[in-house]
Design a protein around this motif. Structure first.
Motif, mmCIF file in Angstrom:
data_model
loop_
_atom_site.group_PDB
_atom_site.id
_atom_site.type_symbol
_atom_site.label_atom_id
_atom_site.label_comp_id
_atom_site.label_asym_id
_atom_site.label_seq_id
_atom_site.Cartn_x
_atom_site.Cartn_y
_atom_site.Cartn_z
ATOM 1 N N ASP A 1 9.237 -0.653 -3.730
ATOM 2 C CA ASP A 1 10.146 -1.574 -3.054
ATOM 3 C C ASP A 1 9.931 -3.018 -3.496
ATOM 4 O O ASP A 1 10.761 -3.877 -3.216
ATOM 5 N N LEU A 2 8.811 -3.287 -4.150
ATOM 6 C CA LEU A 2 8.447 -4.680 -4.454
ATOM 7 C C LEU A 2 8.674 -5.002 -5.920
ATOM 8 O O LEU A 2 8.214 -4.279 -6.797
ATOM 9 N N PRO A 3 9.379 -6.112 -6.184
ATOM 10 C CA PRO A 3 9.738 -6.426 -7.573
ATOM 11 C C PRO A 3 8.540 -6.732 -8.468
ATOM 12 O O PRO A 3 8.640 -6.593 -9.683
ATOM 13 N N TRP A 4 7.396 -7.139 -7.905
ATOM 14 C CA TRP A 4 6.291 -7.576 -8.763
ATOM 15 C C TRP A 4 5.282 -6.457 -9.052
ATOM 16 O O TRP A 4 4.344 -6.666 -9.799
ATOM 17 N N GLY B 1 12.742 3.080 -5.184
ATOM 18 C CA GLY B 1 12.616 2.075 -4.132
ATOM 19 C C GLY B 1 13.631 0.965 -4.295
ATOM 20 O O GLY B 1 14.501 1.017 -5.174
ATOM 21 N N LEU B 2 13.504 -0.045 -3.453
ATOM 22 C CA LEU B 2 14.469 -1.148 -3.457
ATOM 23 C C LEU B 2 14.515 -1.885 -4.788
ATOM 24 O O LEU B 2 15.540 -2.421 -5.170
ATOM 25 N N SER B 3 13.391 -1.919 -5.511
ATOM 26 C CA SER B 3 13.370 -2.710 -6.750
ATOM 27 C C SER B 3 13.373 -1.839 -8.001
ATOM 28 O O SER B 3 13.238 -2.350 -9.106
ATOM 29 N N ARG C 1 0.832 -1.206 0.000
ATOM 30 C CA ARG C 1 0.000 0.000 0.000
ATOM 31 C C ARG C 1 0.866 1.257 0.000
ATOM 32 O O ARG C 1 0.555 2.239 -0.640
ATOM 33 N N GLY C 2 1.959 1.201 0.739
ATOM 34 C CA GLY C 2 2.725 2.429 0.936
ATOM 35 C C GLY C 2 3.856 2.635 -0.043
ATOM 36 O O GLY C 2 4.083 3.751 -0.492
#
Ligand SMILES: [Zn+2]
Length: 246
Positions: free
Chosen positions: A33-36, A46-48, A28-29
């Motif tokens: 950060d999320l690879p998918w 972000g991280l991804s 949600r935030g």
């Protein structure tokens, strides 16, 4: 025995709960950060994000759609067949690195160098999320121009006669030589990497920020061959987070 089983059950349930909560909160935030999650140039880095920029390499339609959505002005270039190891089919020319409301127009010097769309996507994010905020913080000015040594060049790494082909051979790399500020000041990698504290700090900050976007970032800290520019590229290993930052 019963107590141990109960405790184990409790531990398992808490772990599931924590995992679900984290997944929910993060999704949600901070989708970046999320690879998918879907890629979005205008989201913060972000991280991804670096993996997503690298995965745009050789995917012109997907990459161009991202530039369109983010309002980046560019012109698609005809494919260039440079022989067995050189050329590109995903080349574009940036009209300016930014056409966001309220944003200054950044000029590339020389103008409109042919580069792969993925490199352009990385540069746009770098400008918005790294270069401009750093310039405002260190100099109180926006960056209006980026001096560079180009993207496409049919050559092997270090211009050697043998060995691995450079990411430049497919226009998947870009060499940044310096920055022009709105008040006319110039910050050059060659002169200012070991220059005044504020200039050196700015250059290191934009280098470090590039490392969160590009597969490879090589600055004067790496070797003598990079004493006058910062090399950035979207090499394939970056898709899996195998970035290199010096
Ligand atoms: Zn380079």
């Amino acid at each position: 025995m019963l107590l141990i089983r109960a405790l184990r059950g409790l531990l398992f349930l808490s772990l599931v709960g924590i995992t679900l909560f984290l997944a929910y909160a993060v999704t949600r935030g901070r989708p970046e950060d999320l690879p998918w999650t879907a890629f979005d140039l205008s989201r913060p880095i972000g991280l991804s994000t670096g993996g997503k920029v690298a995965s745009l390499a050789d995917r012109l339609p997907a990459c161009a759609a991202q530039l369109d959505r983010a309002g980046v002005a560019y012109r698609a270039l005809p494919p260039l067949d440079g022989g067995p190891s050189c050329g590109y089919a995903d080349g574009i020319a940036l009209a300016s690195a930014s056409r966001r409301a309220g944003a200054r127009r950044i000029v590339l010097n020389p103008a409109a160098p042919p580069m792969s769309c993925a490199v352009a996507a990385g540069l746009a994010m770098w400008e918005w999320h790294v270069v401009q905020p750093a310039a405002l913080r260190h100099f109180g000015e926006q960056v209006t121009g980026i001096d560079h040594y180009g993207a496409y060049s049919c050559r092997r790494t270090y211009g050697a006669a043998a060995g691995r082909w450079s990411e430049h051979a497919t226009a998947d790399a870009f060499d940044v030589a310096g920055f022009r500020l709105a008040d006319g000041r110039r910050v050059s990698v060659q002169d200012d990497w070991r220059g005044t504290a504020v200039r050196a700090a700015f250059l290191r900050e934009v280098r470090d920020g590039a490392c969160r976007l590009f597969s490879t970032v090589l600055s004067p800290d790496y070797n003598e061959a990079h004493s006058d520019h910062i090399h950035v590229d979207v090499a394939a290993r970056g898709r899996l987070g195998g970035g290199y930052c010096r």
